[in-house]
Design a protein around this motif. Structure first.
Motif, PDB file in Angstrom:
ATOM      1  N   TYR A  91       0.848  -1.192   0.000  1.00 11.46           N
ATOM      2  CA  TYR A  91       0.000   0.000   0.000  1.00 11.46           C
ATOM      3  C   TYR A  91       0.887   1.246   0.000  1.00 11.46           C
ATOM      4  CZ  TYR A  91      -3.961  -2.964   1.428  1.00 11.46           C
ATOM      5  OH  TYR A  91      -4.944  -3.921   1.485  1.00 11.46           O
ATOM      6  N   GLN A 113       0.775   5.202   1.234  1.00 11.88           N
ATOM      7  CA  GLN A 113       0.038   6.188   2.012  1.00 11.88           C
ATOM      8  C   GLN A 113       0.680   7.557   1.855  1.00 11.88           C
ATOM      9  OE1 GLN A 113      -0.226   5.606   6.272  1.00 11.88           O
ATOM     10  NE2 GLN A 113      -1.810   7.160   6.468  1.00 11.88           N
ATOM     11  N   GLY A 168      -1.595  12.725   4.706  1.00 13.91           N
ATOM     12  CA  GLY A 168      -2.979  13.144   4.891  1.00 13.91           C
ATOM     13  C   GLY A 168      -4.008  12.252   4.221  1.00 13.91           C
ATOM     14  N   GLN A 169      -3.553  11.139   3.677  1.00 20.22           N
ATOM     15  CA  GLN A 169      -4.458  10.212   2.987  1.00 20.22           C
ATOM     16  C   GLN A 169      -4.445   8.849   3.661  1.00 20.22           C
ATOM     17  OE1 GLN A 169      -6.342  11.272   0.286  1.00 20.22           O
ATOM     18  NE2 GLN A 169      -5.455  13.246   0.840  1.00 20.22           N
ATOM     19  N   GLY A 170      -5.426   8.035   3.302  1.00 23.45           N
ATOM     20  CA  GLY A 170      -5.405   6.656   3.746  1.00 23.45           C
ATOM     21  C   GLY A 170      -4.527   5.820   2.824  1.00 23.45           C
ATOM     22  N   PRO A 171      -4.111   4.662   3.279  1.00 20.28           N
ATOM     23  CA  PRO A 171      -3.312   3.779   2.418  1.00 20.28           C
ATOM     24  C   PRO A 171      -4.082   3.388   1.162  1.00 20.28           C
ATOM     25  CG  PRO A 171      -3.223   3.065   4.719  1.00 20.28           C
ATOM     26  CD  PRO A 171      -4.281   4.107   4.642  1.00 20.28           C
ATOM     27  N   PHE A 191      -4.120   0.698  -2.126  1.00 22.49           N
ATOM     28  CA  PHE A 191      -3.647  -0.619  -2.550  1.00 22.49           C
ATOM     29  C   PHE A 191      -2.844  -0.506  -3.836  1.00 22.49           C
ATOM     30  CE2 PHE A 191      -3.678  -5.131  -2.935  1.00 22.49           C
ATOM     31  CZ  PHE A 191      -3.982  -5.453  -4.239  1.00 22.49           C
ATOM     32  N   LEU A 244       4.540   7.044   2.513  1.00 22.45           N
ATOM     33  CA  LEU A 244       4.855   5.897   3.373  1.00 22.45           C
ATOM     34  C   LEU A 244       4.382   4.649   2.638  1.00 22.45           C
ATOM     35  CD1 LEU A 244       5.768   4.933   6.251  1.00 22.45           C
ATOM     36  CD2 LEU A 244       3.343   5.053   6.886  1.00 22.45           C
TER      37      LEU A 244
END
Lengths: 113, 113
Positions: free
Chosen positions: A35, A37, A40-43, A45, A88
């Protein structure tokens, strides 16, 4: 039982370079998902590997590629790095591909300058 | 197209009170939902999950409620503790195809002592 580990912890690369990130899956797990990330965002896919084969891919360009090895560890390779690749990168392992269980590693922080 | 949305970027709650984190989704094919907790410099840690055949799942201080008709789920933490301060991600998955997670953007919870 060892958890999911990732290396390196942090990495700084220059735009246009290539990078390889590594992940060791949890003992007994044969499936690895990657994933991204962004801040400021979600992971999001990227793809999943099962028994050394890609088993599903998200909306990422071909310059994002991966490998899984016979011991189920995995690599994420990114070619021609762009500034927006700074993020990340999280690896998650699962006991098999048909389960909702995913266990995440601590991630690799990639900075592209 | 954000299929999983967490509209509150942050939430502050007094210690001992209830924390309610909300999540909305658009894809009716999602059949499994999870909440993850993330501390800085660590990977997401699984907190609690719920299958679409249920409307509530409880684990100690944590309860997840699912309203399928409204495509909404919420996480209740009672009582909230300072150690609960973290970023909480809602994620959804489907048994169709690859068991990947679609994450929301996260809600930063701060529990004030």
């Amino acid at each position: 039982e060892t958890g999911v580990t990732q290396s390196p912890t942090h990495l700084i690369k220059t735009r246009g370079q290539q990078v390889t990130l590594r992940c060791s899956s949890q003992s007994g797990h044969n499936t690895v998902s990657w994933y991204q990330q962004a801040l400021g965002q979600g992971p999001q896919f990227i793809f999943q590997y099962y028994r050394e084969e890609e088993n599903g891919r998200g909306n990422f360009p071909p310059r994002f590629s991966g490998l899984q090895f016979p011991n189920y560890s995995s690599e994420l390779n990114v070619n021609a790095l762009e500034l927006d690749d700074s993020a990340l990168y999280l690896c998650a392992s699962s006991p098999n591909p048909a389960t909702y269980e995913q266990y995440f590693g601590p991630g690799t922080r990639l900075t592209v300058t | 197209d954000q299929q999983v949305k967490q509209n509150s970027p942050s939430l502050s709650v007094q210690e001992g009170r209830i924390s309610i984190l909300n999540c909305d989704y658009t894809n009716s094919m999602f059949d499994y939902f999870l909440w993850y907790k993330k501390y800085p410099a660590e990977g997401p840690t699984f907190l609690i999950s719920i299958s679409s055949i249920k409307d509530k799942n409880e684990d100690g201080r944590f309860t997840v409620f699912l309203n399928k008709s409204a495509k909404h789920l919420s996480l209740h933490i009672v009582p909230s503790q300072p150690g609960d301060s973290a970023v909480y991600f809602c994620a959804a998955s489907t048994a169709s195809g690859t068991y990947k997670y679609i994450f929301g953007t996260g809600t930063r919870l701060k529990v004030l002592a």
